[in-house]
Write a protein that holds these residues in place. Structure first.
Motif: not given
Length: 262
Positions: A31-40, A61-65, A101-107
């Motif tokens: 998920i962090v990878r996808e969010l960072r890609t979206a930022q770029e 997020f579906e399998p994560l949950n 997890h901290r990276q995800l929270i910060d993103l």
């Protein structure tokens, strides 16, 4: 914690806990990878590709949950005893306090306080530098910057906001989202961006809500492990992209007969 060196003399709950934690870290990393890609992609003004990256994050997020189902069967006493044994050997450090997890929270623009308190046997981990996002903008920072570049009036202080600090809802941004959702609006992709961000926030709070229920049922009122189980509470109570959620509460006009129309 790993499957090859159990701390509980073969308690099946420990194996479920280990797998849930380790699998969660893998999904967080994706998920962090996808969010960072979206930022770029947003920085390149490529809203179409950014939206696709964000849509993929929603599906991750579906399998994560679903991972928490592996330990949902455990009774409070069983989970408490198991974590008490594990914490003696490994300290209160958990995957939920780790760097991914901290990276995800910060993103997601949420405040993250370092609560890591490892036992002496794990002190070397704390000494190793972990990925820090203190100097990086959140996903929402890039969304606001994009909205500004396409001509929407984003307050200057938000564009110059200190990276890594928690985002505070802003009435001007809320109004921007309200206007984007007005029908008709010339830029439907912006509405789709808002929908996708809302789905990410919803999926994230679904996960934190499930984790909160799982941990609180075992930790509430207990000590000393209770302290470790409650350190994530501030994050649980925050919602990513708050102005978007506030704006979505006023989308459209309620029918005259609707109780909210008054």
């Amino acid at each position: 914690m790993n499957l090859g060196s159990p701390q509980s003399q073969g308690d099946p709950g420990e194996f479920g806990l280990i797998v849930a934690a380790q699998v969660s870290e893998l999904w967080w990393a994706l998920i962090v990878r996808e969010l960072r890609t979206a930022q770029e992609q947003l920085r390149a003004d490529n809203l179409t590709e950014a939206s696709r990256s964000l849509r993929r994050a929603v599906t991750h997020f579906e399998p994560l949950n679903a991972t928490l189902r592996s330990i949902a069967w455990m009774t409070p006493n069983r989970l408490f005893v198991l974590l008490s044994r594990v914490s003696v050997q490994l300290g209160q450090d958990t995957a939920f306090q780790g760097p991914i997890h901290r990276q995800l929270i910060d993103l997601l623009g949420l405040q993250q306080v370092d609560q890591l308190q490892p036992a002496p046997s794990r002190s070397r981990r704390r000494e190793r530098p972990s990925p820090a996002l203190a100097a990086e903008p959140s996903l929402y920072d890039d969304v606001l910057a994009y909205l500004s570049r396409i001509g929407l009036t984003v307050p200057a202080h938000l564009l110059e906001r200190t990276a890594g600090s928690p985002y505070v809802p802003n009435e001007t941004i809320e109004q921007i989202w309200r206007e984007i959702y007005e029908d008709p609006y010339p830029d439907v992709p912006l509405q789709q961006l808002g929908d996708t961000l809302a789905e990410i926030a919803n999926a994230f709070t679904d996960w934190t809500g499930r984790l909160r229920k799982t941990t609180r049922r075992a930790f509430t009122g207990r000590s000393p492990v209770a302290k470790g189980g409650e350190t994530s509470a501030p994050t649980f109570d925050e919602l990513p992209f708050p102005d978007l959620w506030l704006a979505r509460g006023f989308i459209g006009s309620a029918p005259e007969a609707h109780p909210l129309a008054a």
